[in-house]
Design a protein around this motif. Structure first.
Motif, PDB file in Angstrom:
ATOM      1  N   ARG A 110      -9.493  10.367   1.646  1.00 43.92           N
ATOM      2  CA  ARG A 110      -8.843   9.872   2.868  1.00 43.92           C
ATOM      3  C   ARG A 110      -7.638   8.984   2.621  1.00 43.92           C
ATOM      4  N   GLN A 111      -7.805   8.041   1.678  1.00 44.77           N
ATOM      5  CA  GLN A 111      -6.681   7.126   1.443  1.00 44.77           C
ATOM      6  C   GLN A 111      -5.526   7.838   0.759  1.00 44.77           C
ATOM      7  N   LYS A 149      -8.098  16.337   2.447  1.00 44.57           N
ATOM      8  CA  LYS A 149      -8.119  15.209   3.388  1.00 44.57           C
ATOM      9  C   LYS A 149      -9.374  14.347   3.230  1.00 44.57           C
ATOM     10  N   ARG A 195      -0.727  14.033   2.520  1.00 44.43           N
ATOM     11  CA  ARG A 195      -0.310  14.818   3.689  1.00 44.43           C
ATOM     12  C   ARG A 195       1.187  15.092   3.706  1.00 44.43           C
ATOM     13  N   GLN A 253       0.800  -1.233   0.000  1.00 42.73           N
ATOM     14  CA  GLN A 253       0.000   0.000   0.000  1.00 42.73           C
ATOM     15  C   GLN A 253       0.828   1.275   0.000  1.00 42.73           C
ATOM     16  N   TRP A 313      -4.897  10.983   0.954  1.00 45.84           N
ATOM     17  CA  TRP A 313      -4.337  11.894   1.946  1.00 45.84           C
ATOM     18  C   TRP A 313      -3.375  11.152   2.866  1.00 45.84           C
ATOM     19  N   ARG A 314      -3.776   9.966   3.241  1.00 46.71           N
ATOM     20  CA  ARG A 314      -2.966   9.180   4.146  1.00 46.71           C
ATOM     21  C   ARG A 314      -1.697   8.651   3.469  1.00 46.71           C
ATOM     22  N   ARG A 315      -1.875   8.173   2.218  1.00 43.82           N
ATOM     23  CA  ARG A 315      -0.747   7.524   1.560  1.00 43.82           C
ATOM     24  C   ARG A 315       0.308   8.501   1.084  1.00 43.82           C
TER      25      ARG A 315
END
Lengths: 323, 175
Positions: free
Chosen positions: B82-83, B79, B90, B55, B85-87
């Motif tokens: 979500r995914q 954001k 950010r 991932q 933004w997380r991966r």
């Protein structure tokens, strides 16, 4: 002796004790609830609600009282004048039970030491001031401006020192500071019991990329020492945390995890976990949403004399996102 | 200028030049932004990227967001993907040249990512997933995944179907 206000005072004292140790006889839970935990862009703010309630996360019982917040008068059950509660009232400090204070000064000068203190740590480890502090009938609220990118820890802490003993067949109760303990509490007395209580309730929010400087435990009381970042929680993944007491692993401690939205389901869906020999525990989240996690530690046997036995509580609200 | 180039490629593909031998392998993505009859419509934010089996992100292909708002205010809703933004999101300082562009109207949108000459960069041989995530202001969020192997041995036509925030997703691999 006017009876009603006195009774009310006892009631408030009981509530105060529950804030410090929500796992008491009553089911009330104290919590903070952030408006957001993961933010992008700049000029970000979060609003935090603070309350004491049965169900999570509904404002239905009492505001969580924080030192330095405005005061309000709450009339409970139509009682006249007896329901006043100061903003920095003695919440979170009084001993469970409810006999009147005896000996010592229950409200020492310089403010009530037992009111919850707000401590916001910014991404650089420095302190951040709360803004727009307010209190209502059911909740306290404040804002935090996230001026710097990174992770913020927003915490309230309670600390209290209590003593009780028998004198001429009567129970005496005392509350005060470590400095005054030796002056105001006898070294030897029948049924002498000295207890130091510490409580911590917190939430984490991140603007931009998560950072870890704000997450470092202070080394006092019961605290979370996250292994998985608390703003990086996703459904279907296991999150790992460590609980520490005075900075050392809290072994074999029971941890309660409850998902939000209790009002709209039949079952509490509470998870009961236990920390291992390293003080670690792991949670697998079934659904996205806000979760309340809670743990308490308590000395069964006190060291005796005026050396306090310890009691500490930890609670946090964590947000879990969907995949 | 970037838009013009991608339109030129799109025209080429539509005219049937896709089968013509190319110097480098290529990923073509056709993504449909569905037309929705809702009271308040905002074009969705869309991110597409290539993910490794663990991932982690092998390539950030494109991010459509409200780049025109003053003071870069459009970044406030990044954001919500979500995914993405997380991966990676950010960790980026948006806008990123060559990666970010404006949101797009409902309809089909074609993008081409020739290896070595686009945000695809060069991919090591292995298993990957192409991920497309959409998030719409006052609307929902949807994420689609298309697994593939790189480099493709032959031309491949892979598909996924969105249900609310995304329509048809077609991924064409050219060796």
């Amino acid at each position: 002796m006017i009876k009603m206000p006195f009774k009310t005072a006892l009631k408030l004292t009981a509530v105060a004790a529950l804030v410090a140790v929500p796992l008491g006889a009553d089911a009330h839970r104290a919590w903070l609830l952030p408006s957001a935990t993961v933010l992008s862009g700049s000029d970000n703010w979060v609003t935090i609600d603070a309350a004491v309630s049965n169900d999570l996360f509904y404002f239905e019982h009492m505001p969580f009282r924080i030192a330095g917040f405005p005061q309000i008068r709450i009339n409970r059950g139509g009682q006249q004048g007896g329901g006043q509660m100061a903003g920095a009232a003695p919440m979170g400090g009084a001993p469970a039970g409810g006999a009147p204070m005896g000996g010592g000064d229950p409200t020492p000068p310089g403010g009530a030491p037992s009111a919850a203190q707000l401590a916001i740590v910014g991404p650089d480890g420095g302190a951040v001031e709360a803004q727009n502090k307010a209190i209502g009938r059911y909740r306290s609220t404040f804002d935090v401006q996230l001026e710097k990118p990174g992770t913020y820890r927003i915490a309230t802490t309670n600390a209290g020192l209590f003593a009780s003993w028998k004198e001429n067949g009567q129970t005496k109760r005392w509350r005060g500071s470590l400095e005054n303990l030796a002056k105001e509490v006898p070294e030897k007395a029948d049924d002498l019991r000295v207890t130091q209580s510490q409580g911590r309730i917190e939430v984490f929010v991140t603007s931009g990329k998560p950072t870890t400087d704000a997450l470092k435990p202070t080394g006092q009381g019961l605290e979370l020492d996250p292994i998985t970042h608390p703003n990086d929680l996703f459904v279907g993944e296991a999150a790992k945390f460590r609980l520490v007491f005075d900075g050392k692993p809290a072994r074999k401690l029971k941890v309660t995890v409850i998902p939000s939205g209790i009002r709209y389901r039949q079952n509490l869906q509470e998870m009961t976990l236990e920390t291992d020999e390293q003080g670690e525990f792991s949670v697998k989240w079934a659904e996205p949403g806000m979760y309340w996690i809670n743990a308490s530690i308590q000395d069964e046997e006190g060291p005796g004399g005026r050396t306090p036995r310890r009691r500490a509580n930890y609670a946090a609200t964590l947000e879990v996102l969907s995949q | 200028m970037r838009v013009l180039i991608s339109r030129a490629l799109l025209t080429g593909a539509a005219a049937g030049f896709a089968a013509a031998p190319l110097a480098a392998a290529e990923i073509k993505v056709k993504v449909e932004v569905p037309k929705l009859t809702v009271a308040e419509y905002h074009r969705p934010y869309v991110a597409m990227w290539v993910e490794k089996p663990d991932q982690s992100v092998a390539a950030n292909l494109a991010v459509w967001y409200d780049v025109k708002l003053k003071d870069n205010e459009g970044t406030k809703w990044l954001k919500d993907m979500r995914q993405w933004w997380r991966r990676t999101g950010r960790s980026l300082d948006m806008p990123v040249d060559g990666l970010s562009s404006a949101t797009r109207a409902p309809g089909e949108h074609q993008l081409s990512f020739p290896e070595g000459k686009s945000t695809l960069g060069t991919l090591a041989p292995g298993k990957y997933e192409l991920v497309v995530e959409a998030a719409r202001e006052v609307g929902g969020r949807e994420l689609l995944r298309v697994p593939f192997e790189w480099p493709p041995k032959a031309a491949q036509n892979l598909k996924a179907q969105g249900e609310h925030e995304l329509g048809a997703l077609v991924v064409d691999l050219a060796p």
